[in-house]
Design an enzyme around this catalytic site. Sequence first.
Site, PDB file in Angstrom:
ATOM      1  N   ARG A 296       0.832  -1.194   0.000  1.00  0.00           N
ATOM      2  CA  ARG A 296       0.000   0.000   0.000  1.00  0.00           C
ATOM      3  C   ARG A 296       0.867   1.245   0.000  1.00  0.00           C
ATOM      4  NH1 ARG A 296      -4.059   0.161   4.893  1.00  0.00           N
ATOM      5  NH2 ARG A 296      -4.260  -2.027   4.346  1.00  0.00           N
TER       6      ARG A 296
ATOM      7  N   SER B 150      -8.546  -0.173  -0.828  1.00  0.00           N
ATOM      8  CA  SER B 150      -9.473  -0.555   0.235  1.00  0.00           C
ATOM      9  C   SER B 150     -10.219   0.667   0.764  1.00  0.00           C
ATOM     10  CB  SER B 150      -8.716  -1.288   1.339  1.00  0.00           C
ATOM     11  OG  SER B 150      -9.612  -1.817   2.296  1.00  0.00           O
ATOM     12  N   HIS B 151     -10.086   0.963   2.060  1.00  0.00           N
ATOM     13  CA  HIS B 151     -10.818   2.087   2.662  1.00  0.00           C
ATOM     14  C   HIS B 151      -9.917   3.304   2.873  1.00  0.00           C
ATOM     15  CE1 HIS B 151      -8.879  -0.055   5.940  1.00  0.00           C
ATOM     16  NE2 HIS B 151      -8.831   1.097   6.569  1.00  0.00           N
TER      17      HIS B 151
ATOM     18  N   LYS C 197      -3.677  -6.567  -3.104  1.00  0.00           N
ATOM     19  CA  LYS C 197      -3.973  -7.729  -2.262  1.00  0.00           C
ATOM     20  C   LYS C 197      -3.779  -8.964  -3.127  1.00  0.00           C
ATOM     21  CE  LYS C 197      -7.254  -5.437   0.821  1.00  0.00           C
ATOM     22  NZ  LYS C 197      -8.662  -5.267   1.230  1.00  0.00           N
TER      23      LYS C 197
ATOM     24  N   ASP D 165     -17.074  -1.454   2.354  1.00  0.00           N
ATOM     25  CA  ASP D 165     -15.903  -0.595   2.231  1.00  0.00           C
ATOM     26  C   ASP D 165     -15.584  -0.406   0.751  1.00  0.00           C
ATOM     27  OD1 ASP D 165     -14.795  -3.069   1.584  1.00  0.00           O
ATOM     28  OD2 ASP D 165     -12.956  -2.738   2.715  1.00  0.00           O
TER      29      ASP D 165
ATOM     30  N   ASP E 245     -13.542  -1.642  -1.415  1.00  0.00           N
ATOM     31  CA  ASP E 245     -13.327  -2.753  -2.345  1.00  0.00           C
ATOM     32  C   ASP E 245     -14.218  -3.956  -2.057  1.00  0.00           C
ATOM     33  OD1 ASP E 245     -11.846  -3.389  -0.004  1.00  0.00           O
ATOM     34  OD2 ASP E 245     -10.441  -4.624  -1.137  1.00  0.00           O
TER      35      ASP E 245
ATOM     36  N   ASP F 166     -14.772  -6.012   0.549  1.00  0.00           N
ATOM     37  CA  ASP F 166     -14.460  -7.208   1.333  1.00  0.00           C
ATOM     38  C   ASP F 166     -14.780  -7.046   2.819  1.00  0.00           C
ATOM     39  OD1 ASP F 166     -12.348  -5.570   2.073  1.00  0.00           O
ATOM     40  OD2 ASP F 166     -10.762  -6.925   1.402  1.00  0.00           O
ATOM     41  N   ARG F 167     -15.264  -5.843   3.217  1.00  0.00           N
ATOM     42  CA  ARG F 167     -15.645  -5.635   4.618  1.00  0.00           C
ATOM     43  C   ARG F 167     -17.068  -5.124   4.698  1.00  0.00           C
ATOM     44  NH1 ARG F 167     -12.903  -2.136   8.008  1.00  0.00           N
ATOM     45  NH2 ARG F 167     -12.552  -0.683   6.309  1.00  0.00           N
TER      46      ARG F 167
ATOM     47  N   HIS G  67     -14.319  -7.873   8.252  1.00  0.00           N
ATOM     48  CA  HIS G  67     -13.972  -9.018   7.407  1.00  0.00           C
ATOM     49  C   HIS G  67     -14.711 -10.240   7.981  1.00  0.00           C
ATOM     50  CE1 HIS G  67     -10.608  -7.274   5.097  1.00  0.00           C
ATOM     51  NE2 HIS G  67     -10.231  -6.679   6.203  1.00  0.00           N
TER      52      HIS G  67
END
Length: 475
Positions: free
Chosen positions: A16, A105-106, A115, A244, A246, A248-249, A335
């Site tokens: 990141r 992501s966030h 990822k 979020d 992307d 995944d959460r 997650h």
Amino acid sequence: MTHQFDPTVLREYDIRGIIGETLGPDDARAIGRGFGSLLREAGGRTVAVGYDGRVSSPMLEHALVEGLTASGCDVVRIGMGATPMLYYAEASSEQIQGGIQITGSHNPPNYNGFKMVFQGRPFFGADIQKLGKLAAAGQWLDGAGTVTTRDILGEYVERMLEGLAGIDTAALAGLKVGWDAGNGAAGPALEALAARLPGEHHLLFTEVDGHFPNHHPDPTVEANLADLRALVADKNLDFGVAFDGDGDRIGAIDGEGRVIWGDQLLMIYAEDLLTNGGEKGANATIIADVKASRALFDHVAAHGGKPLMWKTGHSLIKSKMKETGSPLAGEMSGHVFFADTYYGFDDALYAGVRLIAASARLGKSVTELKSAMPNMLNTPEMRFQVDESRKFAAIAEVSERLTTNPGPDVEEVNATDGVRVNTKDGWWLLRASNTQDVLVARAESETEEGLERLLASIDEQLALSGLERGESVGH
């Protein structure tokens, strides 16, 4: 050819950085060269590549694909979509041995990252550091891979609908749900999914926009749920689900606008699995991270499951699931991992479907399930700056003191990930972040007085190590 990464970008769970400052196309190309070389050495060859809706993602994707093909890997481009779509592409095809999603992501809009999944397992920690070593030495394999494109949105949505298998969908005709994609990459998949779900569905911010014009896409921050809360109240909906950046959460609120935190969602999923999950559910090991409420672990045990507390970090939790054969795991961060009738990766869209399924099978509304939970008092996750060279040492000192001289109030010291201390008042946690120069603290009690005493214990231990709980910093 060699390449040096900025020292801040190769992190514990992912890669990141800030576009134009610490991360750019040359980094993406080197990641492709390194990942491709490692995959070929392990006997694999084909990599799925996806990306989120950030402005910088197409540029990084182009360079990543160049790097992968230059190392002799064949690339299957699945285009813009949620991270779980990339995971699905890798998990559902024997012809694909690796996967890389370009996503921030966030994080704020000027961030981006990667990822990765490698032959069905998370690619993190030492794997990521290996990419840095290969780049510095230029020790990449050479080759000329092919590039193909695959549209998987349709089959991905079909697969998610299997989460309602065995449920009389006619009985769900009166269901009313709100969904907030937060202008993140899950928007198009959410639109396709909601069109197929039984009941009435109201969608917010499904247009993908890497500037996130409506609110920041982090559903674990209560302020970001304001629009969803207003929608649920205005339309009198049963509950609301948020994602979020992307996908995944997951975040959720009930019909009364109360937040259902990550560990509380896991309570619902665990009760459903342990009650209705057949052979896979009976006596199942359910994993949650060290930040989760004691109420969750008690709830799992009360329904015949085996609660297991494990380290924070989606890659670490996924690895522990494989090791223990656990069919369900989750983190406070939202997650959630289903491995009972799904693939074991974190997928917020699928988790939304499973929340509908759990409510239907348990015969209770999401609001009723939330109301039945014990009313614990929790601090938010407190994060405060501690020098990188000091953070792990400080935790070791706290652990040593409490192990050798626990004092009359301490009932148990758990050192799975940092220090989690049980007392008659409840529990408190201190752990070092794996990804930032911060310590993380949290406490939970049944009374305000108990919570104050727990926070005093945290402050006392920090003071003994020459530290103090400073102003909280963000992720």
